[in-house]
Scaffold this motif. Structure first.
Motif, short mmCIF file in Angstrom:
data_model
loop_
_atom_site.label_atom_id
_atom_site.label_comp_id
_atom_site.label_asym_id
_atom_site.label_seq_id
_atom_site.Cartn_x
_atom_site.Cartn_y
_atom_site.Cartn_z
N ASP A 3 4.85 -0.64 -16.06
CA ASP A 3 4.83 -0.35 -14.63
C ASP A 3 4.49 -1.62 -13.87
OD1 ASP A 3 5.29 2.45 -14.97
OD2 ASP A 3 3.19 2.65 -15.59
N PHE A 4 5.34 -2.01 -12.95
CA PHE A 4 5.11 -3.22 -12.17
C PHE A 4 5.96 -3.18 -10.91
CE2 PHE A 4 8.12 -3.97 -15.59
CZ PHE A 4 9.24 -4.39 -14.91
N VAL A 5 5.61 -4.04 -9.96
CA VAL A 5 6.41 -4.21 -8.76
C VAL A 5 7.39 -5.35 -9.01
CG1 VAL A 5 6.38 -4.81 -6.31
CG2 VAL A 5 4.56 -3.38 -7.27
N GLU A 6 8.64 -5.13 -8.74
CA GLU A 6 9.67 -6.12 -9.03
C GLU A 6 10.19 -6.75 -7.75
OE1 GLU A 6 14.01 -6.52 -11.30
OE2 GLU A 6 12.84 -4.66 -11.42
N LEU A 7 10.22 -8.08 -7.72
CA LEU A 7 10.80 -8.82 -6.61
C LEU A 7 11.97 -9.62 -7.14
CD1 LEU A 7 7.53 -10.27 -4.99
CD2 LEU A 7 8.79 -8.22 -4.30
#
Length: 222
Positions: A3-7
């Motif tokens: 789970d992570f925020v992707e840019l």
């Protein structure tokens, strides 16, 4: 990581692309973290801040795609590379220390100990010790207790010059001595080479002369 925020971006950080910017109420207070692409595959995590009234941030630290950390450098050559002055806390632990500058002088504010008693500088007294953790004099050399006569362990100090010059200073369980080697005479003189005493390789002793003709020769009267 699952789970992570992707840019995502097609422009590197230099182009104002991928990264996170922190900015205060004053436009001149800012910092950012982002990814700068490296040649080929892999990305470098970079940390940038601005200085004074500059609206442009500058890199202060990076973590390379290989896991090396650079502070003050964009090309860390070790797991941690620091360019410029640095300060550590109360202690630092490392497998070894290598100084690469040929012009800088390393300064230790406190004492220095190599292998506890291998080489010690006591900053409170200014004494240097080899083989002792508590040097009692300006230069204190201590060898193994109960050394055997004629073995290297009895020589606390060894001075060599060229292929033949050799003087040893030491002691064993029975006596203390200063010894010359290779059948060379041992001289005691003052400045100007005025011979005070000579102990020749044959066992003869000369006082005031360099070539004693008997077991004890005195030049100038006794």
């Amino acid at each position: 990581l699952s789970d992570f925020v992707e840019l995502r971006t097609t422009v590197g950080l230099n182009g104002g692309g991928m990264g996170i910017l922190w900015q205060g109420t004053d436009a001149f207070n800012m910092a950012r973290i982002g990814v700068r692409e490296s040649s080929g595959y892999g990305g470098n995590i970079v940390f940038e801040t601005n200085l004074g009234n500059d609206l442009i941030t500058s890199e202060v630290m990076r973590i390379t795609s290989s896991g090396s950390v650079g502070i003050g450098t964009t090309s860390p050559y070790a797991k941690l590379s620091v360019e410029g002055s640095s300060a550590l806390g109360n202690s630092a632990l490392a497998g070894y220390f290598t100084a690469t500058s040929t012009t800088a002088t390393s300064t230790f504010a406190g004492g220095l100990a190599v292998e506890t008693s291998g080489l010690v500088y006591d900053y409170s007294t200014g004494n240097v010790g080899i083989g002792t953790a508590a040097p009692a004099n300006l230069f204190h050399v201590k060898t193994a207790t109960g050394a055997t006569v004629g073995t290297d362990a009895t020589y606390a100090v060894r001075i060599t010059q060229g292929s033949t010059g050799l003087i040893t200073i030491g002691s064993d369980v029975s006596y203390d001595y200063i010894q010359s080697w290779n059948d060379r005479p041992l001289q005691l003189n003052n400045q100007g080479n005025n011979v005070l005493l000579v102990a020749g390789g044959s066992g003869s002793v000369g006082i005031g002369e360099t070539a004693p003709g008997s077991k004890l020769s005195v030049s100038g009267g006794a």
